[in-house]
Write a protein that holds these residues in place. Sequence first.
Motif, PDB file in Angstrom:
ATOM      1  N   GLU A 140       0.836  -1.204   0.000  1.00 47.49           N
ATOM      2  CA  GLU A 140       0.000   0.000   0.000  1.00 47.49           C
ATOM      3  C   GLU A 140       0.876   1.261   0.000  1.00 47.49           C
ATOM      4  OE1 GLU A 140      -2.543  -0.705   3.316  1.00 47.49           O
ATOM      5  OE2 GLU A 140      -0.907  -0.813   4.764  1.00 47.49           O
ATOM      6  N   PRO A 141       1.678   1.425  -1.039  1.00 51.61           N
ATOM      7  CA  PRO A 141       2.628   2.538  -1.070  1.00 51.61           C
ATOM      8  C   PRO A 141       1.967   3.913  -1.020  1.00 51.61           C
ATOM      9  CG  PRO A 141       2.450   1.504  -3.229  1.00 51.61           C
ATOM     10  CD  PRO A 141       1.733   0.614  -2.275  1.00 51.61           C
ATOM     11  N   HIS A 142       0.722   4.008  -1.492  1.00 52.37           N
ATOM     12  CA  HIS A 142       0.024   5.296  -1.524  1.00 52.37           C
ATOM     13  C   HIS A 142      -0.212   5.867  -0.130  1.00 52.37           C
ATOM     14  CE1 HIS A 142      -2.996   2.152  -1.083  1.00 52.37           C
ATOM     15  NE2 HIS A 142      -3.809   3.051  -0.563  1.00 52.37           N
ATOM     16  N   LEU A 143      -0.215   5.007   0.884  1.00 53.31           N
ATOM     17  CA  LEU A 143      -0.436   5.476   2.257  1.00 53.31           C
ATOM     18  C   LEU A 143       0.826   6.087   2.869  1.00 53.31           C
ATOM     19  CD1 LEU A 143      -2.638   2.582   3.723  1.00 53.31           C
ATOM     20  CD2 LEU A 143      -3.371   4.795   2.783  1.00 53.31           C
ATOM     21  N   ARG A 144       1.980   5.746   2.318  1.00 59.97           N
ATOM     22  CA  ARG A 144       3.276   6.305   2.747  1.00 59.97           C
ATOM     23  C   ARG A 144       3.498   6.166   4.260  1.00 59.97           C
ATOM     24  NH1 ARG A 144       5.796   8.548  -1.290  1.00 59.97           N
ATOM     25  NH2 ARG A 144       7.195   9.847  -0.062  1.00 59.97           N
ATOM     26  N   LYS A 145       3.120   5.019   4.777  1.00 59.51           N
ATOM     27  CA  LYS A 145       3.301   4.771   6.212  1.00 59.51           C
ATOM     28  C   LYS A 145       4.763   4.813   6.616  1.00 59.51           C
ATOM     29  CE  LYS A 145      -0.781   1.814   6.911  1.00 59.51           C
ATOM     30  NZ  LYS A 145      -1.238   0.439   7.280  1.00 59.51           N
ATOM     31  N   ALA A 146       5.621   4.202   5.809  1.00 55.80           N
ATOM     32  CA  ALA A 146       7.040   4.139   6.155  1.00 55.80           C
ATOM     33  C   ALA A 146       7.651   5.542   6.180  1.00 55.80           C
ATOM     34  CB  ALA A 146       7.784   3.248   5.154  1.00 55.80           C
ATOM     35  N   GLN A 147       7.283   6.360   5.206  1.00 52.66           N
ATOM     36  CA  GLN A 147       7.822   7.727   5.158  1.00 52.66           C
ATOM     37  C   GLN A 147       7.379   8.536   6.369  1.00 52.66           C
ATOM     38  OE1 GLN A 147       6.739   6.080   2.503  1.00 52.66           O
ATOM     39  NE2 GLN A 147       7.981   6.530   0.709  1.00 52.66           N
ATOM     40  N   LYS A 148       6.131   8.373   6.785  1.00 56.78           N
ATOM     41  CA  LYS A 148       5.629   9.117   7.947  1.00 56.78           C
ATOM     42  C   LYS A 148       6.375   8.715   9.212  1.00 56.78           C
ATOM     43  CE  LYS A 148       0.998   9.754   6.016  1.00 56.78           C
ATOM     44  NZ  LYS A 148      -0.433   9.352   6.097  1.00 56.78           N
ATOM     45  N   VAL A 149       6.604   7.424   9.374  1.00 59.51           N
ATOM     46  CA  VAL A 149       7.336   6.952  10.560  1.00 59.51           C
ATOM     47  C   VAL A 149       8.777   7.445  10.523  1.00 59.51           C
ATOM     48  CG1 VAL A 149       8.207   4.904  11.753  1.00 59.51           C
ATOM     49  CG2 VAL A 149       5.857   4.940  10.905  1.00 59.51           C
ATOM     50  N   LEU A 150       9.413   7.361   9.361  1.00 61.19           N
ATOM     51  CA  LEU A 150      10.791   7.841   9.224  1.00 61.19           C
ATOM     52  C   LEU A 150      10.881   9.321   9.590  1.00 61.19           C
ATOM     53  CD1 LEU A 150      13.745   7.520   8.174  1.00 61.19           C
ATOM     54  CD2 LEU A 150      12.866   8.117   5.901  1.00 61.19           C
ATOM     55  N   ALA A 151       9.998  10.133   9.031  1.00 58.62           N
ATOM     56  CA  ALA A 151      10.021  11.575   9.298  1.00 58.62           C
ATOM     57  C   ALA A 151       9.793  11.862  10.781  1.00 58.62           C
ATOM     58  CB  ALA A 151       8.967  12.276   8.451  1.00 58.62           C
ATOM     59  N   GLU A 152       8.870  11.148  11.396  1.00 54.20           N
ATOM     60  CA  GLU A 152       8.581  11.365  12.816  1.00 54.20           C
ATOM     61  C   GLU A 152       9.769  10.972  13.694  1.00 54.20           C
ATOM     62  OE1 GLU A 152       4.995   9.269  13.698  1.00 54.20           O
ATOM     63  OE2 GLU A 152       3.762  10.520  12.360  1.00 54.20           O
ATOM     64  N   GLU A 153      10.361   9.832  13.420  1.00 55.06           N
ATOM     65  CA  GLU A 153      11.447   9.331  14.261  1.00 55.06           C
ATOM     66  C   GLU A 153      12.674  10.250  14.198  1.00 55.06           C
ATOM     67  OE1 GLU A 153      11.703   6.525  16.309  1.00 55.06           O
ATOM     68  OE2 GLU A 153       9.518   6.408  16.077  1.00 55.06           O
ATOM     69  N   VAL A 154      13.072  10.650  12.995  1.00 53.86           N
ATOM     70  CA  VAL A 154      14.289  11.444  12.867  1.00 53.86           C
ATOM     71  C   VAL A 154      14.062  12.880  13.343  1.00 53.86           C
ATOM     72  CG1 VAL A 154      16.155  12.157  11.341  1.00 53.86           C
ATOM     73  CG2 VAL A 154      14.987  10.005  10.911  1.00 53.86           C
ATOM     74  N   THR A 155      12.904  13.457  13.050  1.00 56.32           N
ATOM     75  CA  THR A 155      12.611  14.817  13.511  1.00 56.32           C
ATOM     76  C   THR A 155      12.530  14.872  15.028  1.00 56.32           C
ATOM     77  OG1 THR A 155      11.377  15.224  11.464  1.00 56.32           O
ATOM     78  CG2 THR A 155      11.065  16.792  13.268  1.00 56.32           C
ATOM     79  N   ARG A 156      11.895  13.874  15.630  1.00 53.02           N
ATOM     80  CA  ARG A 156      11.821  13.819  17.094  1.00 53.02           C
ATOM     81  C   ARG A 156      13.213  13.722  17.712  1.00 53.02           C
ATOM     82  NH1 ARG A 156       8.962   9.600  17.437  1.00 53.02           N
ATOM     83  NH2 ARG A 156       6.908  10.552  17.742  1.00 53.02           N
ATOM     84  N   LEU A 157      14.065  12.912  17.141  1.00 47.23           N
ATOM     85  CA  LEU A 157      15.415  12.723  17.678  1.00 47.23           C
ATOM     86  C   LEU A 157      16.211  14.022  17.633  1.00 47.23           C
ATOM     87  CD1 LEU A 157      17.749  10.814  18.625  1.00 47.23           C
ATOM     88  CD2 LEU A 157      18.299  10.526  16.204  1.00 47.23           C
TER      89      LEU A 157
END
Length: 418
Positions: A287-304
């Motif tokens: 389900e690439p259209h949902l971009r779940k992986a990108q959202k998690v990546l952005a959240e994890e690195v920005t939070r850090l």
Amino acid sequence: MDLLQDLQWRGISYQQTDEEGLKETLDKEKISLYCGMDPTGDSMHIGHLLPFLTLRRFQNHGHRPIVLVGGATGLIGDPKATEERTLQTIEMVQHNVACLQKQLKSIFNFEGENGAMMVNNYDWTEPMSVITFLRDYGKHIGINYMLAKDTIATRLETGISFTEFTYTILQGMDFKHLYEKHDCKLQIGGSDQWGNITTGLELVRKMMPEGAKAYGLTIPLVTKADGTKFGKTEGGAVWLDPERTTPYEFYQFWINTADADVVKYLKFFTFLDREVIEQLEKAVQEEPHLRKAQKVLAEEVTRLIHGENALEQAIKISEALFSGAVKNLSAAEIEQGFKDVPSFDVSVEEELLLVDLLVNAKISPSKRQAREDISNGAIIINGEKVTDPAYLLQEVDRIEGKFTIVRRGKKKYYLIKY
């Protein structure tokens, strides 16, 4: 899986000086290890992150990280492949050291039994005399050994100063010093640091008691699947300094990661475990259209890097821009989200017809076109459609008295500043 196996699975381990020896040592004890960088500027960019995140992985497994910012080596400069570096003043380097140390503190835990240690090689290098350097260190590193280093060999035709020629010994001194004073047994660095790491190991071998064991591990160069350079945008490098790259821009960089790269970046730049990353990899495939992986990546690195509050702000700005509900943003959030859109300054006392504003700000090419744009519903003020060609901008249209956001059509934003 153990730490070294995890590094292999993530694709982080590129070269090791003694893989079996390091594995045996890590199986037996908790060690101190270090990673360093020179303060060539006053901010890191995301291309600097991977070695330090790898150092943090060791801390998460109970080992003690030593974070080195090179106030001494930064005054000399690691040889570039093409030309001599421009020397910085001591004041510039010391300023950069302080800035980089502040950024690095967000990555590590400095409390507890294996709390990180921050060091500056200027502290033990500056008091050293030239005679001490030549007798105690230069005597142990042969010219032929140094000429075989890639960083030096590539410069022999174009020329290299004695200053930069000695850089590898200076960095090697760091490893020997940290081994001697803090029982530091491992240096981590980018793949371009292999030659400097092995010089440090040579000094440990020759200057420490017989049987001294130390190791080196390098990290691969981060690449993008399409062949373009990682960490670059149209606006330039993606910096950790929020004044250069806002947390919103930082978040957007990661959330716009291509499907072909996102799983690799999750492995490299987050501390999520294998099971979570494999689930996200499945989501990319199914389900690439949902971009779940990108959202998690952005959240994890920005939070850090920027913290929870900055992450929440970045998400809020992103959602407002996506939905068009920009009137819910604060002035500070508007400054982040609309940093690079066209802007136009207006006096706060000035009363403006919307038609005149559109022309003066070059949003519409003429008054006739401006009236047509308004009548057709193509002009959005702070997320609200305006269809009256006689509309007069009012105080209520100024967000916190500072900004009005004008949108023409679906995507063209303009920022009016008071």
